[in-house]
Design an enzyme around this catalytic site. Structure first.
Site, mmCIF file in Angstrom:
data_model
loop_
_atom_site.group_PDB
_atom_site.id
_atom_site.type_symbol
_atom_site.label_atom_id
_atom_site.label_comp_id
_atom_site.label_asym_id
_atom_site.label_seq_id
_atom_site.Cartn_x
_atom_site.Cartn_y
_atom_site.Cartn_z
ATOM 1 C CD GLU A 22 3.719 13.905 -0.170
ATOM 2 O OE1 GLU A 22 2.948 13.894 -1.239
ATOM 3 O OE2 GLU A 22 3.203 13.824 0.987
ATOM 4 C CD GLU A 53 11.114 6.860 0.132
ATOM 5 O OE1 GLU A 53 10.714 7.222 0.906
ATOM 6 O OE2 GLU A 53 10.008 8.008 -0.222
ATOM 7 C CE LYS A 78 6.077 6.124 -0.716
ATOM 8 N NZ LYS A 78 6.161 7.342 -1.484
ATOM 9 C CD GLU A 89 3.216 6.277 -4.784
ATOM 10 O OE1 GLU A 89 3.492 6.423 -4.225
ATOM 11 O OE2 GLU A 89 2.020 6.918 -5.830
#
Length: 393
Positions: A264, A318, A321, A327
């Site tokens: 990542e 997203e 999250k 985030e």
């Protein structure tokens, strides 16, 4: 991925407009993480078709073994890394459990879906769960044995770790694995990785280590550099320094030949109000740099000309999250496939607004043909939060 630290310098509001930066087509493939913590995400079939038809991305990393997602990539030629959940680790540490896991999560899909690697858990060393930590390497070993027994010899096995596995990570030449973990966990793990020709996976995030003063260093903009007094190397990229820190720790244990895979790395397009250095422009700048770095094959100061399989975090924003705003905003694309920015991964930027339902792969890529144990009591090591230090990932 963990919560970013609060930064002392917050000078301007975020830019929410899309920025399109045109760069040369990719000379080397780049991977992307495909997370699913959203209530507005497209179907796996549409995602796979989109990646094949409209992008140059040819590998994805999943955080589970969702059968709908794994099956969606069958016949596409896209390489898929799947993840065995943290809770699966105790079972995987037994032969019966590992054989059963392979039969359930690999056999129904491989080789139609090109599963390249199974990641055992995610950042297990950060959990402080001594049972999981103690069974991590045995689980990796048992899983690899089960894959080989099933005839899936080419599927690699590893586990992703954050940079919290290191101490004294700055300067890079001083980095080492944490006490106790170095002998109890990472020596047998690296022995296993060397033997099976699998990579050590690390999640490296300059985003979690920068502040107002070090933003140019984190984004690899022209900067005065950070001198490593131990090696005499002047680093102008935090990403390269992070990788060299991992290399130094591996070398201290005698495993500098083991491959490093970046599981990542990325930069958000949005964060809390006023946070300096976070907008689509900076996200595009960082990911453009990562693609250029990976594609060049130039390596790092301590690992010249070494190539790193790298997965950008992440495919979509997203919205489910938890945690800070950032985030939920690492995505390169909106759920409707609209790009947040263009960094050269689109085959034809004009088509980026194509309706998701009409995306159909016309020419799928070729698919490959068918084909040391540590006790929990020895692992009582405190795990720092990711807000500590300059190499937080």
């Amino acid at each position: 991925m963990a919560t970013p630290p609060r930064h002392g310098c917050m000078l301007r509001a975020e830019v929410v407009m899309c920025i399109f930066l045109v760069i040369a087509p990719l000379s080397t493939a780049i991977g992307v993480n495909y997370g699913t913590k959203g209530d507005n995400l497209p179907s796996p079939a549409k995602v796979a078709a989109f990646l094949v038809t409209l992008t140059n991305i040819d590998r994805v990393k999943l955080f589970d073994t969702n059968p709908d997602i794994v099956r969606a990539f069958a016949g596409t030629g896209i390489s898929v890394m799947v993840t065995a959940g943290n809770g699966d680790i105790p079972g995987l540490a037994t032969q019966t459990g590992a054989d059963s896991w392979v039969a359930t999560n690999i056999a129904p899909y491989y080789p139609a879906t090109d599963i390249s690697l199974v990641a055992v858990g995610n950042e297990i060393m950060d959990t402080a769960d001594k049972n999981l930590i103690g069974k991590l390497v045995p689980a990796m070993q048992m899983l690899k044995d089960a894959l080989v027994t099933a005839g899936y010899n080419k599927i690699r096995v590893s586990t992703p770790s954050s940079l919290n596995i290191l101490v004294d990570s700055q300067p890079p030449s001083a980095a080492r694995f944490r006490d106790v973990w170095d002998d109890a966990i990472f020596t047998p793990m690296l022995q296993f990785l060397r033997k099976t020709k699998s990579p050590l996976i690390v999640n490296t995030y300059p985003y979690f280590g920068y502040n107002g003063d070090t933003l140019p260093y984190a984004l690899a903009r022209p900067n005065s550099g950070v001198l490593d007094m131990g090696s005499g190397i002047m680093y102008t990229s935090m990403f390269e320094a992070q990788l060299d820190s991992v290399y130094s720790a591996m070398k201290k244990l005698g495993f500098e030949d083991v491959e490093i895979l970046v599981g990542e790395t990325g930069w958000p397009t949005k964060a809390m109000d006023g946070q300096i250095g976070v907008s689509p422009a900076e996200a595009a700048e960082y990911n453009k740099y990562i693609i250029r770095e990976v594609s060049s094959g130039s390596g790092t100061p301590l690992m010249p000309k070494r190539k790193f399989e790298t997965y950008i975090f992440t495919l979509f924003n997203e919205d489910l999250k938890p945690g800070p705003v950032a985030e939920r905003n690492f995505g390169m694309f909106q759920p409707d496939f609209t790009p947040m920015y263009d960094i050269g991964i689109m085959k034809d930027p004009v088509k980026t607004t194509t309706a998701p339902g009409s995306v159909v792969p016309s020419a799928p890529r070729k698919v490959a043909a068918t084909p040391m144990v540590a006790t929990a009591d020895a692992l009582d090591v405190a795990v720092p939060t990711k807000a500590n230090g300059s190499n937080n990932a």
